[in-house]
Design an enzyme around this catalytic site. Structure first.
Site, PDB file in Angstrom:
ATOM      1  N   ALA A 104       0.847  -1.333  -0.069  1.00  0.00           N
ATOM      2  CA  ALA A 104      -0.002  -0.068   0.001  1.00  0.00           C
ATOM      3  C   ALA A 104       0.799   1.158  -0.032  1.00  0.00           C
ATOM      4  O   ALA A 104       0.435   2.313   0.125  1.00  0.00           O
ATOM      5  CB  ALA A 104      -0.795  -0.029   1.118  1.00  0.00           C
ATOM      6  N   ASP A 152      12.441   4.182   4.136  1.00  0.00           N
ATOM      7  CA  ASP A 152      11.477   3.448   4.741  1.00  0.00           C
ATOM      8  C   ASP A 152      12.222   2.648   5.848  1.00  0.00           C
ATOM      9  O   ASP A 152      11.661   2.432   6.971  1.00  0.00           O
ATOM     10  CB  ASP A 152      11.053   2.391   3.752  1.00  0.00           C
ATOM     11  CG  ASP A 152      10.058   3.262   2.803  1.00  0.00           C
ATOM     12  OD1 ASP A 152      10.297   4.402   2.599  1.00  0.00           O
ATOM     13  OD2 ASP A 152       9.483   2.573   1.838  1.00  0.00           O
TER      14      ASP A 152
HETATM   15  C1  MEV Z   1       9.372   4.779  -1.220  1.00  0.00           C
HETATM   16  O1  MEV Z   1       8.519   4.747   0.017  1.00  0.00           O
HETATM   17  C2  MEV Z   1      10.065   6.137  -1.373  1.00  0.00           C
HETATM   18  C3  MEV Z   1      10.578   6.157  -2.851  1.00  0.00           C
HETATM   19  O2  MEV Z   1      11.428   7.294  -2.502  1.00  0.00           O
HETATM   20  C4  MEV Z   1      11.772   5.221  -2.806  1.00  0.00           C
HETATM   21  C5  MEV Z   1      12.846   5.045  -1.620  1.00  0.00           C
HETATM   22  O3  MEV Z   1      13.117   6.291  -1.182  1.00  0.00           O
HETATM   23  O4  MEV Z   1      13.577   4.182  -1.605  1.00  0.00           O
HETATM   24  C6  MEV Z   1       9.771   6.187  -3.756  1.00  0.00           C
END
Ligand code: MEV
Length: 323
Positions: A104, A152
Site C-alpha cells: 500500500a 523506509d
Molecule cells: C518509497 O517509500 C519511497 C521512494 O522514494 C523510494 C525510496 O526512497 O527508496 C519512492
C-alpha cells in the site's frame, strides 16, 4: 520454547519521496499501523516463514536459499546481513502479521525487515538498536527494489518524525500536526512494483536535465518549508506545500489516473492538501484534513474507489519488542 515477538511501524512520506533517491531531503512520519514478526527456534533446517498479509510462505535452507514465495526473499537478505555482523544462523520459524497492509506504499517491507531483525537478534540474546535495525532492513529493501534511499528502513527503526537525506544519519524532529488537523491515508488498492516506478522517475529526470535538477532542488526546499509550517502550526501552508509536492511528483510520472482522482476528491471534500505517498502509480495517497471533516474525506475517498481510507496517528514508536 522461547518465542520473541517484535513490531515496527509503517510510514507516510509527508514530502520528498523519489527526490530522496537522488539526494534531496524527505520528511517522513511513522504511523499507527504496525508489522509484527514472531520468531521461535526450530530444531533443524529448513527455517519456515509465513506471512499472513501476503498469504505467502517459504522455506529457507542453511545456505539461505528461499524455496516458496519469492516475496519473502528480503528475509534471507536480512539474515545474510546479520550473519555478516557475527550473528549465528540457526533454524527458526517466523510468522509475519500485524495491521500494516503490504503493497500500500506504507513501508510494510521495511517494517517487516526491521521487526524480523529485532525479533531474531533478541532471540539470540543480543537485540540490535535502531542503527543496526535500519541497516538490516535496508539489506532487505535492496532485494525489494534496486535503489532504495533508506528512508523506509530509517523510519521503521526509529519511528517518530524524521528528516532524512540519503547517506546521512536520520535527524529526529520533535513535531506534531497543527492542532485540530489529521492526516488521512487512502489505499488505492492498486499494486505496483516500487522499483519500476523509481526507475521510471529517474529516467524522466535524466531525460529532462538540467531543468529537472531545479525540480529536485525545489522538492528539497518544499521539505524545509513543510518542517517550518509544522513548527508554526500552519495547516494551510502545509496543505499547499503538499499539493505542490504532488504536482512535482505527477510531473515526473509517479502519479496515475486513480491517484489523481483520489487526490482531487480529498481536496474537494475539504482537505487542505493531498498528495501521493510512497512510490506512486498505485499504493496510497495522504490528505491533510480538519478533524471535523476527516470522516467526510474518508467516505468521499472510498466512494472514489479507495480500498480503505482512515485517519492515522503520526510519530509513533519505532521498532520494539512486544510482550
Ligand atoms: C518509497 O517509500 C519511497 C521512494 O522514494 C523510494 C525510496 O526512497 O527508496 C519512492
Amino acid at each position: 520454547m522461547r518465542r520473541v515477538r517484535a513490531s515496527a511501524p509503517g510510514k507516510v512520506i509527508l514530502l520528498g519521496e523519489h527526490f530522496v533517491v537522488k539526494g534531496s531531503r524527505a520528511l517522513v512520519a511513522s504511523i499507527d499501523l504496525r508489522a509484527t514478526v514472531e520468531v521461535e527456534p526450530r530444531s533443524s533446517w529448513p527455517s519456515l516463514i509465513v506471512s499472513e498479509g501476503l498469504g505467502a510462505s517459504a522455506a529457507l535452507d542453511e545456505g539461505l536459499r528461499v524455496r516458496g514465495d519469492p516475496r519473502l526473499e528480503p528475509i534471507a537478505a536480512v539474515l545474510e546481513w546479520l550473519a555478516g555482523q557475527g550473528y549465528s544462523l540457526a533454524p527458526f520459524k517466523a510468522r509475519i502479521g500485524g495491521s500494516l497492509p503490504p503493497g500500500a506504499g506504507l513501508g510494510s517491507s521495511a517494517a517487516v525487515g526491521a521487526a524480523f531483525a529485532l525479533a531474531y537478534t533478541a532471540l539470540h540474546g543480543d537485540p540490535l538498536g535502531p542503527e543496526g535495525l535500519m541497516e538490516a532492513s535496508l539489506a532487505g529493501e535492496r532485494v525489494v527494489h534496486g535503489n532504495p534511499s533508506g528512508v523506509d528502513p530509517a523510519i521503521a527503526a526509529y519511528g517518530g518524525f524524521l528528516l532524512y537525506r540519503r547517506g546521512e544519519a536520520p535527524r529526529r524532529l520533535d513535531l506534531s500536526l497543527p492542532e485540530g488537523y489529521v492526516v488521512v491515508v487512502a489505499d488505492s488498492g492498486i499494486p505496483r512494483r516500487t522499483g519500476d516506478v523509481v526507475s521510471f522517475v529517474l529516467e524522466r529526470a535524466e531525460a529532462t536535465r538540467p531543468a529537472s535538477d531545479l525540480v529536485y532542488r525545489a522538492a528539497d526546499e518544499l521539505v524545509g518549508a513543510a518542517v517550518e509550517a509544522l513548527r508554526a502550526g500552519d495547516a494551510a501552508r502545509l496543505g499547499a506545500l503538499m499539493d505542490l509536492a504532488h504536482g512535482l511528483l505527477a510531473g515526473l510520472g509517479a502519479s496515475s489516473e486513480a491517484l489523481e482522482r483520489l487526490v482531487h476528491r480529498a481536496r474537494g471534500a475539504g482537505a487542505l492538501g493531498a498528495k501521493l505517498t510512497g512510490a506512486g502509480w498505485g499504493g496510497s495517497i495522504i490528505a491533510l484534513a480538519p478533524e471535523g471533516l476527516a470522516l467526510r474525506v474518508c467516505s468521499s475517498l472510498e466512494e472514489a474507489g479507495a480500498r480503505w481510507a482512515r485517519p492515522v496517528k503520526l510519530g509513533v514508536e519505532g521498532a520494539r519488542l512486544e510482550a
